[in-house]
Design an enzyme around this catalytic site. Structure first.
Site, short mmCIF file in Angstrom:
data_model
loop_
_atom_site.label_atom_id
_atom_site.label_comp_id
_atom_site.label_asym_id
_atom_site.label_seq_id
_atom_site.Cartn_x
_atom_site.Cartn_y
_atom_site.Cartn_z
N ASP A 96 0.83 -1.21 0.00
CA ASP A 96 0.00 0.00 0.00
C ASP A 96 0.86 1.26 0.00
O ASP A 96 1.95 1.29 0.58
CB ASP A 96 -0.90 -0.01 1.24
CG ASP A 96 -2.07 0.94 1.12
OD1 ASP A 96 -2.39 1.37 0.00
OD2 ASP A 96 -2.68 1.26 2.17
N ASN A 104 1.54 3.31 -2.96
CA ASN A 104 2.22 3.69 -4.20
C ASN A 104 1.75 5.05 -4.73
O ASN A 104 2.58 5.89 -5.12
CB ASN A 104 1.98 2.63 -5.29
CG ASN A 104 2.64 1.31 -4.97
OD1 ASN A 104 3.64 1.26 -4.27
ND2 ASN A 104 2.08 0.23 -5.48
N TRP A 141 2.88 7.84 -2.38
CA TRP A 141 4.31 8.08 -2.57
C TRP A 141 4.53 8.97 -3.78
O TRP A 141 5.32 9.93 -3.73
CB TRP A 141 5.04 6.75 -2.73
CG TRP A 141 6.52 6.90 -2.97
CD1 TRP A 141 7.50 6.99 -2.03
CD2 TRP A 141 7.17 7.01 -4.24
NE1 TRP A 141 8.73 7.13 -2.61
CE2 TRP A 141 8.57 7.15 -3.97
CE3 TRP A 141 6.73 7.00 -5.56
CZ2 TRP A 141 9.51 7.28 -4.99
CZ3 TRP A 141 7.67 7.12 -6.57
CH2 TRP A 141 9.04 7.26 -6.29
N HIS A 147 3.25 3.35 -8.99
CA HIS A 147 2.99 1.94 -9.26
C HIS A 147 4.24 1.23 -9.77
O HIS A 147 4.55 0.11 -9.37
CB HIS A 147 1.86 1.80 -10.28
CG HIS A 147 0.53 2.31 -9.81
ND1 HIS A 147 0.06 2.08 -8.54
CD2 HIS A 147 -0.44 3.02 -10.45
CE1 HIS A 147 -1.13 2.65 -8.40
NE2 HIS A 147 -1.45 3.22 -9.55
N ASN A 200 -9.88 -1.97 -6.70
CA ASN A 200 -8.99 -1.23 -7.61
C ASN A 200 -9.47 -1.30 -9.06
O ASN A 200 -9.13 -0.43 -9.87
CB ASN A 200 -7.56 -1.79 -7.56
CG ASN A 200 -6.88 -1.59 -6.23
OD1 ASN A 200 -5.97 -2.33 -5.88
ND2 ASN A 200 -7.30 -0.59 -5.46
N ARG A 259 -11.08 1.81 -10.70
CA ARG A 259 -10.35 3.06 -10.93
C ARG A 259 -10.56 3.58 -12.35
O ARG A 259 -11.01 2.85 -13.24
CB ARG A 259 -8.86 2.85 -10.67
CG ARG A 259 -8.53 2.71 -9.19
CD ARG A 259 -7.04 2.62 -8.96
NE ARG A 259 -6.74 2.51 -7.53
CZ ARG A 259 -5.54 2.30 -7.04
NH1 ARG A 259 -4.50 2.17 -7.85
NH2 ARG A 259 -5.35 2.21 -5.73
N ARG A 292 -5.69 -1.58 8.77
CA ARG A 292 -6.83 -2.45 8.50
C ARG A 292 -6.41 -3.45 7.44
O ARG A 292 -5.46 -3.24 6.69
CB ARG A 292 -8.04 -1.64 8.04
CG ARG A 292 -7.79 -0.82 6.79
CD ARG A 292 -9.06 -0.05 6.38
NE ARG A 292 -8.82 0.72 5.16
CZ ARG A 292 -8.32 1.95 5.13
NH1 ARG A 292 -7.98 2.55 6.26
NH2 ARG A 292 -8.14 2.57 3.99
#
Length: 255
Positions: A33, A35, A38, A50, A81, A84, A210
């Protein structure tokens, strides 16, 4: 060598000494988690994050191999995901395919997820890489690597129950017979990870605390380790800290 690098190496050596002779996990699950965050932190596009995160995977597996970890499960793409924005998703899927094709050259990989939810071309690339990696299975290469793509814990349980019911129907068993005889092991035998040990340790990067449904069934007795570090910045020292934390736990396994 800079003073910082020297201190970093000395700290790593200290962690390794602390881990000497301590219990180690057989199976580690990792939620990769952070990416996108960042990338945002350096003013870059999501695909930059990614790609940087994808580049970290092989490095992580080498750390795990050096420490004797038998199995690693990497969550690279969730079912959520898949919702997206199309252009970002297409780039992300291409990065994932490139990464897995590279990993298949070195590691025994197994795809875990609902492949039917992926675009057909992506599905074919991933399954082709999985077949190519099968040559490693008999060679003692460790760790073995589960790649979770199109994965969601609830979806996995739904798929397991469906498979169980289809199997029972083929055997001519009624729903009442299935319900009356149903055991926990019956579900386990139809999960994506069937035949594998449950994760001893689950690591999540980026500061989120989580599971988000990761290995929902399998992680009932797992130990969890959360770190604020974004996945692209995850270092060997962070990995060793996670292992130290695991070694310090008293595993009760629900007892």
């Amino acid at each position: 060598m800079s003073g910082y690098s020297l201190l970093y190496q000395l700290y790593e050596q200290r962690l390794l000494r602390q881990l000497d002779g301590q219990p180690r996990p057989r199976h580690i699950g990792v939620i990769l988690d952070g990416n996108r965050r960042w990338a945002a932190s350096i003013g870059a596009l999501p695909e930059t994050g990614h790609q940087r995160g994808a580049n970290k995977v092989d490095e992580f597996l080498n750390w795990a191999a050096a420490y004797g970890i038998e199995l690693v499960t990497l969550w690279m793409l969730s079912t959520d995901n898949l919702q997206r924005e199309a252009s970002e998703l297409d780039r992300l899927l291409n990065i994932i395919c490139d990464t897995i094709e590279h990993l298949a050259q070195c590691w025994p990989i197994r795809m875990v997820g609902n492949m039917g939810m992926l675009p057909e071309a992506v599905k074919e690339r991933l399954l082709t890489a999985e077949r190519a990696a099968a040559r490693h299975d008999g060679g003692g290469v460790t760790p073995k690597v589960n790649i979770a793509v199109g994965y969601g814990g609830r979806q996995e349980i739904v798929d397991a129950v469906k498979e169980l019911l289809y199997s029972a129907n083929t055997e001519g068993r009624s729903l009442v017979e299935v319900a009356d005889s149903l055991k926990i092991s019956d579900i386990t035998e139809h999960l994506y990870t069937r035949g594998q040990p449950d994760p001893d340790l689950v690591i999540r990067t980026s500061g989120e605390q989580r599971l988000s449904g990761f290995l929902l069934w399998q992680s009932a007795h797992s130990e969890y380790y959360f770190t604020d570090v974004y996945w692209p910045d995850f270092r060997r020292v962070d990995f060793l800290r996670a292992l130290r934390s695991y070694a310090q736990r008293e595993r009760r396994m629900g007892r």
